[in-house]
Motif scaffolding. Structure first.
Motif, PDB file in Angstrom:
ATOM      1  N   ALA A 177       0.881  -1.324   0.061  1.00 18.23           N
ATOM      2  CA  ALA A 177      -0.034  -0.038   0.000  1.00 18.23           C
ATOM      3  C   ALA A 177       0.898   1.369  -0.053  1.00 18.23           C
ATOM      4  O   ALA A 177       1.888   1.283   0.705  1.00 18.23           O
ATOM      5  N   SER A 178       0.447   2.312  -0.727  1.00 20.68           N
ATOM      6  CA  SER A 178       0.987   3.852  -0.789  1.00 20.68           C
ATOM      7  C   SER A 178      -0.407   4.557  -0.718  1.00 20.68           C
ATOM      8  O   SER A 178      -0.958   4.581  -1.552  1.00 20.68           O
ATOM      9  N   LEU A 179      -0.231   5.327   0.333  1.00 20.97           N
ATOM     10  CA  LEU A 179      -1.443   6.077   0.658  1.00 20.97           C
ATOM     11  C   LEU A 179      -0.887   7.583   1.157  1.00 20.97           C
ATOM     12  O   LEU A 179      -0.021   7.751   1.876  1.00 20.97           O
ATOM     13  N   THR A 180      -1.546   8.451   0.665  1.00 19.94           N
ATOM     14  CA  THR A 180      -1.139   9.953   0.958  1.00 19.94           C
ATOM     15  C   THR A 180      -2.370  10.709   1.563  1.00 19.94           C
ATOM     16  O   THR A 180      -3.656  10.797   0.627  1.00 19.94           O
ATOM     17  N   TRP A 181      -2.200  11.270   2.606  1.00 17.38           N
ATOM     18  CA  TRP A 181      -3.354  11.862   3.275  1.00 17.38           C
ATOM     19  C   TRP A 181      -2.777  13.470   3.348  1.00 17.38           C
ATOM     20  O   TRP A 181      -1.912  13.632   3.704  1.00 17.38           O
ATOM     21  N   PRO A 185      -5.824  -7.161   0.619  1.00 18.45           N
ATOM     22  CA  PRO A 185      -6.203  -5.900   0.623  1.00 18.45           C
ATOM     23  C   PRO A 185      -7.404  -5.349   1.536  1.00 18.45           C
ATOM     24  O   PRO A 185      -7.442  -4.398   2.118  1.00 18.45           O
ATOM     25  N   ALA A 186      -8.391  -6.368   1.587  1.00 20.59           N
ATOM     26  CA  ALA A 186      -9.597  -6.349   2.246  1.00 20.59           C
ATOM     27  C   ALA A 186      -9.166  -6.017   3.905  1.00 20.59           C
ATOM     28  O   ALA A 186      -9.505  -5.138   4.377  1.00 20.59           O
ATOM     29  N   GLU A 187      -8.186  -7.140   4.082  1.00 23.62           N
ATOM     30  CA  GLU A 187      -7.752  -6.918   5.519  1.00 23.62           C
ATOM     31  C   GLU A 187      -6.943  -5.570   5.940  1.00 23.62           C
ATOM     32  O   GLU A 187      -7.198  -5.148   7.060  1.00 23.62           O
TER      33      GLU A 187
END
Ligand SMILES: Cc1cc2nc3c(=O)[nH]c(=O)nc-3n(C[C@H](O)[C@H](O)[C@H](O)COP(=O)(O)OP(=O)(O)OC[C@H]3O[C@@H](n4cnc5c(N)ncnc54)[C@H](O)[C@@H]3O)c2cc1C
Length: 498
Positions: free
Chosen positions: A252-256, A310-312
């Motif tokens: 995962a790569s996420l940006t807030w 991914p769901a977890e």
């Protein structure tokens, strides 16, 4: 690829050869300020004839790039010569030569010392040509030579469906990484990288080539599992017990970028509660007051690797998603090594300062408020200032602090600051930034354990020996006194003999 590896890997004109040195190098470079002829024979020629790899001197092709450390703050310290060793025997000869002719010496592997400590005005003993790797299919032990970089380690592991705890930067040297511990996404499932070390070969100050393991030279083996590069000798190989690489992981790569004051505590709480199958780096980017006034804010950049679906992962991160959805988001199941390519971070050399602290337990609201306050008051440079959290614990905490030289056990987070700047940032601005970093660090220290990770060497630490080694320091000092009483291996934060 770093400029130096480009030169060495090109095999082209830039590649220094021993023959080139012997034939032309001496004449071209002269004898150098530190060298000169001793007793009619040029010591550099003696060295060049004594080792199988090339010796590179100022003025030789490739010298400038080879001399360069990754942290350009130390770039002005130039070696009188670089011995590009191909074997432990070359290393022993180089050490003996430096001692005989009274040159200071330093070991260099990947050159990524965070404080730029693999520099010298004397002889740089560079292991980069020692790139052999082997894998024992029966014992699942990988053996890598002292100059292999992370990328070479990944390759050797990938070919054998194996893994260890490893970092994300392909050009970091395995030697420095392993000798100081070694942390990364797998720390919670596999422990610190040096926990998996089963043997190493080292060349000592006396030029002895020793095998280290639980059975041979136990004290020195213990010291090489977290005691830090550059203290006890030059390690020319490492044997590491591997684990099977998972076939699939969720990456995962996420940006807030919005509602940071609420997303951050929700995210850190969720990560605190998360299963050890999740490895994460959470990075906060600082902003200047001017950027803040224009509407920008601290952003959160999250990288995660889950041995799960991914769901977890979405379920684990739900509390943060409930506050705000990330502005950018990739959550994808992929092969283990595909995920490592996805996470790979290769940045060009620059001037930088790291600082770091370990934390126990959940990160408190007061600690979060403090960090956001400081992150919004960054003086600014042409590059960036970041604060990153690695979720630690798990298997790393299952080893007692005194079992290996890597003392940092019993924590849940490692927090690291990266302050980077470039040539265009004036001296005053850099000083202002360093003062900000120092005040920021002081403000966070009360929430943390007074320990620093020796691989993210912090040149501004005063009590560095205690912070890096805590209760293991006396034993490390006794080992240093036994193997290197004259401090042949030395640098500003080296372990002194006792
Ligand atoms: C961009 C970047 C990313 C990083 N990522 C991570 C990460 O994810 N996880 C992590 O744990 N660390 C990480 N580090 C820290 C890294 O592990 C240390 O800086 C490490 O010491 C670098 O090793 P090196 O061989 O590249 O450095 P070098 O500068 O070559 O050496 C570091 C020290 O070890 C000595 N040394 C070098 N070779 C030898 C040898 N063969 N035998 C004995 N001593 C030797 C040197 O004299 C010096 O004191 C990162 C650093 C950078 C700059």
């Amino acid at each position: 690829m770093s400029p130096d590896s480009a030169i060495l890997n090109s095999g082209g004109e830039g590649q220094p050869t021993r023959r080139a040195f012997v034939a032309g190098g001496i004449a071209a470079a002269g004898l150098g300020a530190l060298g000169g002829t001793l007793g009619g024979r040029d010591p550099w020629e003696i060295l060049a004839r004594g080792i199988s790899g090339p010796v590179v001197r100022p003025g030789d092709p490739g010298y400038a790039a080879l001399a360069l450390p990754y942290n350009l703050r130390a770039a002005s310290v130039r070696p009188a010569g670089i011995a590009l060793c191909r074997s432990a025997r070359d290393v022993a000869t180089s050490i003996g030569w430096a001692r005989r002719y009274h040159f200071p010496l330093i070991g260099r592997s990947g050159g990524h010392s965070a404080a730029g400590y693999s520099v010298t005005t004397g002889l740089m003993i560079d292991t980069r040509l020692m790139t052999q790797t082997a894998f024992n299919e029966k014992t699942r032990v990988a053996t890598i030579a002292g100059g292999v970089r992370n990328a070479g380690v990944y390759q050797a592991l990938q070919q054998n469906d194996a893994t260890i705890t490893h970092g994300r930067c392909p050009t970091v040297g395995a030697a420095g990484f392993l000798l100081g511990g070694g942390i990364g996404f797998n720390i919670r499932t596999l422990g610190v990288a040096s926990d998996a070390l089963v043997a190493s070969q080292i060349v000592t100050a006396d030029g002895e080539i020793l095998t280290l393991s639980e059975k041979e030279n136990r004290d020195l083996f213990w010291a090489c599992r977290g005691g830090g590069g550059g203290n006890f000798g030059i390690n020319t190989s490492f044997s590491i017990r591997t684990a099977p690489a998972p076939s699939r992981v969720t990456a995962a790569s996420l940006t807030w970028t919005a509602k940071i004051d609420r997303v951050l505590p929700a995210l850190l709480d969720a990560l605190y509660e998360s299963p050890v199958r999740l490895g994460t780096w959470t990075t906060l980017d600082a902003v200047t007051p001017r950027q803040l006034a224009k509407g920008d804010d601290v952003s959160i950049y999250f990288l995660g690797q889950l041995l799960g679906t991914p769901a977890e992962l979405r379920r684990i991160l739900a509390p943060a998603y409930a506050v705000a959805r990330p502005a950018e988001s990739t959550i994808k199941e992929m092969g283990y090594w595909e995920a490592q390519a996805f996470f790979s971070e290769a940045a060009a050399p620059s001037e930088f300062q790291n600082r770091g602290l370990y934390f126990c337990g959940p990160v408190s609201d007061a600690a979060i408020d403090t960090m956001l306050w400081w992150l919004r008051r960054w003086p600014g440079t042409s590059i960036y200032a970041q604060l990153s959290f690695l979720r630690t614990g798990g298997r790393a905490n299952a080893v007692a602090p005194h079992e290996t030289a890597f003392v940092h056990r019993g924590n849940e987070w490692y927090m690291i600051w990266y302050l980077k700047w470039g040539e265009e940032d004036g001296k005053e601005l850099v000083a202002e930034n360093l003062a900000w970093l120092s005040a920021f660090y002081d403000a966070m220290a009360p929430y943390a354990i007074p320990q620093a990770y020796q691989n993210f060497t912090d040149p501004s630490l005063k009590d560095y020996l205690l912070q890096y080694y805590a209760g293991n320091l006396p034993r490390l000092q006794r080992i240093k006194a036994a193997v290197d009483p004259a401090r042949v291996f030395n640098f500003p934060q080296a372990i002194p003999p006792r």
